[in-house]
Design a protein around this motif. Structure first.
Motif, PDB file in Angstrom:
ATOM      1  N   ALA A  19       0.836  -1.202   0.000  1.00  0.00           N
ATOM      2  CA  ALA A  19       0.000   0.000   0.000  1.00  0.00           C
ATOM      3  C   ALA A  19       0.871   1.251   0.000  1.00  0.00           C
ATOM      4  O   ALA A  19       0.603   2.222  -0.723  1.00  0.00           O
ATOM      5  CB  ALA A  19      -0.923   0.001   1.217  1.00  0.00           C
ATOM      6  N   ARG A  22       2.266   1.908  -3.426  1.00  0.00           N
ATOM      7  CA  ARG A  22       1.264   2.505  -4.322  1.00  0.00           C
ATOM      8  C   ARG A  22       1.134   4.007  -4.062  1.00  0.00           C
ATOM      9  O   ARG A  22       1.057   4.810  -4.983  1.00  0.00           O
ATOM     10  CB  ARG A  22      -0.097   1.821  -4.125  1.00  0.00           C
ATOM     11  N   ALA A  23       1.117   4.355  -2.788  1.00  0.00           N
ATOM     12  CA  ALA A  23       0.984   5.771  -2.426  1.00  0.00           C
ATOM     13  C   ALA A  23       2.227   6.566  -2.856  1.00  0.00           C
ATOM     14  O   ALA A  23       2.107   7.652  -3.446  1.00  0.00           O
ATOM     15  CB  ALA A  23       0.770   5.907  -0.921  1.00  0.00           C
ATOM     16  N   GLU A  36      -2.431   9.162   4.169  1.00  0.00           N
ATOM     17  CA  GLU A  36      -2.694   8.578   2.851  1.00  0.00           C
ATOM     18  C   GLU A  36      -2.311   7.100   2.808  1.00  0.00           C
ATOM     19  O   GLU A  36      -3.011   6.285   2.200  1.00  0.00           O
ATOM     20  CB  GLU A  36      -1.935   9.356   1.778  1.00  0.00           C
ATOM     21  N   GLU A  40      -4.793   4.153   2.110  1.00  0.00           N
ATOM     22  CA  GLU A  40      -4.504   3.224   1.011  1.00  0.00           C
ATOM     23  C   GLU A  40      -4.502   1.774   1.507  1.00  0.00           C
ATOM     24  O   GLU A  40      -4.946   0.855   0.807  1.00  0.00           O
ATOM     25  CB  GLU A  40      -3.147   3.569   0.380  1.00  0.00           C
TER      26      GLU A  40
END
Lengths: 197, 197
Positions: A19, A22-23, A36, A40
């Motif tokens: 995650a 990805r962020a 965030e 996520e």
DNA sequence: GTCTATAGTAGGATAGAC
DNA sequence: GTCTATCCTACTATAGAC
């Protein structure tokens, strides 16, 4: 410590790190807030901090993953038979990276981070060195097989030329991240043309 | 608008930008707080904000300076007679940069910043393009003079090879910033050996 | 182990006197 | 134009309930 719990813990760490990656891919390391990452991951602050003590630890985890995979790829490539020509190394490295990361942006951000963060820098430095070493061995082996060089001579050539192949990859990362209409295919073809054979 | 005031204003801006550069050189862009820049400049918050509306504007000012000087250096080099061989370009670029910056760290940080900041990225992209263009012209001119190529053929070669010279410089910046015991001299010698002549 | 709510803090930017 | 003092936002990390 029961086995199930340990497995669960590792799975959770992986999940969180994925995650985070990805962020980071979207907004970079410092522009990404913990909020965030938390969102996520679909978890909460407490859950994350139970696995990673700080945001920096999370950055390090993600960085280590990216980097270790990359080095392993090259090491794996060196075992292939027949060996692709060394001039094909940059393309393979770059393609592997893009397959995993989507774009080389994160790599460039990591380098920027390394300038001020000693921990990240140590990691990045070790990667460059490992990459150079494995590419050097690759070139050496290739020279012995293909041009019948003695091992000493081949090793020397490998040590010397390895820097060129690593440079080709590094510059790809820089340009692909910075120049909007960068033509990666054309770049790789030119490098392959001029890199030693 | 009286002339003296305008000159004073420019001088102050320069003074502040210089102080900011010194601070950025030590700790990087985001790790440097406005307080540190203010202290380095020997001024106060109000004084700084009177000249630059934000920290980002200050980063942009510093970046633009570094970059414009670099491009101007190459353009100047292209006017020399006799022309040094193109393979000498990376060394000259790198040395010029180090003379001005002390270390290439700031450059790498700038690239990292560019990934997430569109304004900085546009600047960085334009620099890469300008650098490639001027190096391409340089190679073209050299090929015409030294090897008697026709201008079309020489231009094509310049466009193709320019990327190699730019790549050599970019990779130098990456490695010099990341690898603690990086041997720049050895790196440049190897590049000079393998870059096209 | 995970959640909610919040403490604590750092840093960018501004208001108003001179 | 410049200074001092301060506001305010945004973020990391923790405390305590479940």
């Amino acid at each position: 410590m029961p086995k199930v719990t340990e497995e669960y813990r590792v799975a959770r760490r992986t999940e969180i790190a994925d995650a985070a990656l990805r962020a980071f891919r979207r907004k970079g390391f410092h522009a990404t807030s913990m909020a965030e990452i938390i969102s996520e991951a679909g978890l909460s602050a407490g859950a994350i901090y139970g696995h990673f003590p700080s945001k920096e630890a999370l950055v390090m985890e993600v960085a280590t993953r990216i980097i270790d995979t990359r080095v392993a790829d090259v090491e794996h490539l060196a075992e292939l038979d027949p060996m692709p020509a060394p001039s094909a190394l940059p393309r393979m490295l770059v393609e592997g990276m893009q397959r995993e990361l989507g774009s080389p942006n994160v790599m460039l951000q990591l380098w920027g981070e390394a300038v001020t963060d000693p921990t990240v820098r140590a990691l990045a430095a070790s990667v460059v060195n490992r990459l150079r070493a494995v590419v050097g061995r690759y070139v050496s082996r290739w020279q012995q097989r293909e041009h019948g060089l003695g091992s000493d001579e081949a090793d020397a050539l490998g040590a010397e030329q390895s820097v060129l192949f690593v440079a080709a990859v590094q510059s790809y990362i820089v340009q692909a991240s910075l120049v909007p209409d960068f033509d990666g295919e054309s770049y790789l073809r030119t490098q392959e043309k001029y890199l030693p054979h």
